[in-house]
Design an enzyme around this catalytic site. Structure first.
Site, PDB file in Angstrom:
ATOM      1  N   CYS A  96      93.721  57.655  17.292  1.00  0.00           N
ATOM      2  CA  CYS A  96      92.352  57.950  16.834  1.00  0.00           C
ATOM      3  C   CYS A  96      92.205  59.473  16.746  1.00  0.00           C
ATOM      4  CB  CYS A  96      91.334  57.361  17.808  1.00  0.00           C
ATOM      5  SG  CYS A  96      91.159  58.312  19.342  1.00  0.00           S
ATOM      6  N   CYS A  98      92.890  61.343  20.059  1.00  0.00           N
ATOM      7  CA  CYS A  98      94.292  61.337  20.477  1.00  0.00           C
ATOM      8  C   CYS A  98      95.172  62.161  19.538  1.00  0.00           C
ATOM      9  CB  CYS A  98      94.784  59.898  20.607  1.00  0.00           C
ATOM     10  SG  CYS A  98      93.968  59.052  21.992  1.00  0.00           S
ATOM     11  N   GLU A 138      97.326  57.420  24.541  1.00  0.00           N
ATOM     12  CA  GLU A 138      97.991  58.663  24.105  1.00  0.00           C
ATOM     13  C   GLU A 138      97.465  59.874  24.862  1.00  0.00           C
ATOM     14  OE1 GLU A 138      96.313  56.356  22.331  1.00  0.00           O
ATOM     15  OE2 GLU A 138      96.658  56.712  20.210  1.00  0.00           O
ATOM     16  N   HIS A 170      92.254  56.829  26.662  1.00  0.00           N
ATOM     17  CA  HIS A 170      93.145  56.162  25.709  1.00  0.00           C
ATOM     18  C   HIS A 170      94.594  56.426  26.140  1.00  0.00           C
ATOM     19  CE1 HIS A 170      90.323  55.801  21.959  1.00  0.00           C
ATOM     20  NE2 HIS A 170      89.771  55.322  23.056  1.00  0.00           N
TER      21      HIS A 170
END
Lengths: 157, 157
Positions: A81, A84, A53, A51
């Site tokens: 999420c 992250c 981040e 992801h």
């Protein structure tokens, strides 16, 4: 300044979308300078942890040669999420700025909120920065994907 | 079989401890075979995301060339933190087996529980496997660190 750095996160998000990934992008800023930038590469990299981040935190730690990022701000186009938000917590990030909320998996207030937990970490959190642009980018991506899926269905013998 | 694979996770945890990191280790198993193994490298690698479970998920995805690990089991010596539980969720891991609970940051039941969330992911979770060994390893590590800190204080002029 927040708008300026969110624009950079949006540029990263566009790269993700062009590669077929959900368009989410992030940058990490220290003393007014971008020290790391990344975009969602889950599908392109076939990796569950890729992801925007998380990749951005990983890169910032590598650049700064330390795991503690309390003097840094993360800008991301969509609310982080749990993975992250957990990475931001582990890095003790100083501030989080995100574009739009994620009512399905948002962990900075929408579904979960680590900052309200008994952990000694209370980052300043700002949301809604360039939210219209962040949302539009996602809407266009999913609309295009729906059209492609419909075409594929029509092409079936 | 769970004891056997936890022994492998413990071997990884010992490597972390020897390098000066909190001794936590993990392995990911598919069809009775270990496909990935990793240990906590947060201090050694100066990286906030380098927890055993996250590195293990990253490696398993790289080896299997897919982000979905629903046919895999993760063995880890200590209950995953929010970041790592989030990574397991993003990978849709099939089963989680851990040694000891973490009352401070455990996200598989102790402080948070993603598996009870409205997400469509309900991995089978087992705890307490080789818990005595997992706990002893951590206790010895922190006891040694305390002694070193005390010695350092005594050495001060």
């Amino acid at each position: 300044m927040d708008e300026l750095f969110m624009e950079e996160a949006l540029a990263e998000a566009r790269l993700a979308g062009q590669a077929g990934d959900v368009p989410v992008g992030a940058v990490i800023v220290q003393n007014g300078q971008i020290v790391a930038r990344a975009h969602n590469e889950k599908e392109a990299g076939r990796n569950a942890v890729s992801h925007a981040e998380l990749l951005c935190v990983e890169e910032a730690c590598r650049i700064l040669q330390r795991w503690r990022l309390s003097d840094c701000t993360l800008y991301v186009t969509m609310e982080p999420c749990p993975m992250c938000a957990g990475a931001l917590w582990n890095a003790r990030i100083g501030r989080i700025v995100f574009g739009i909320k994620d009512p399905v998996a948002g962990a900075c207030g929408s579904v979960w909120s680590f900052a309200d937990s008994p952990m000694h970490w209370k980052p300043e959190t700002t949301s809604g920065i360039k939210a219209k642009e962040c949302k539009e980018l996602l809407s266009l991506f999913f609309e295009k994907r729906r059209q492609e899926n419909d075409r594929r269905k029509e092409d079936r013998p």
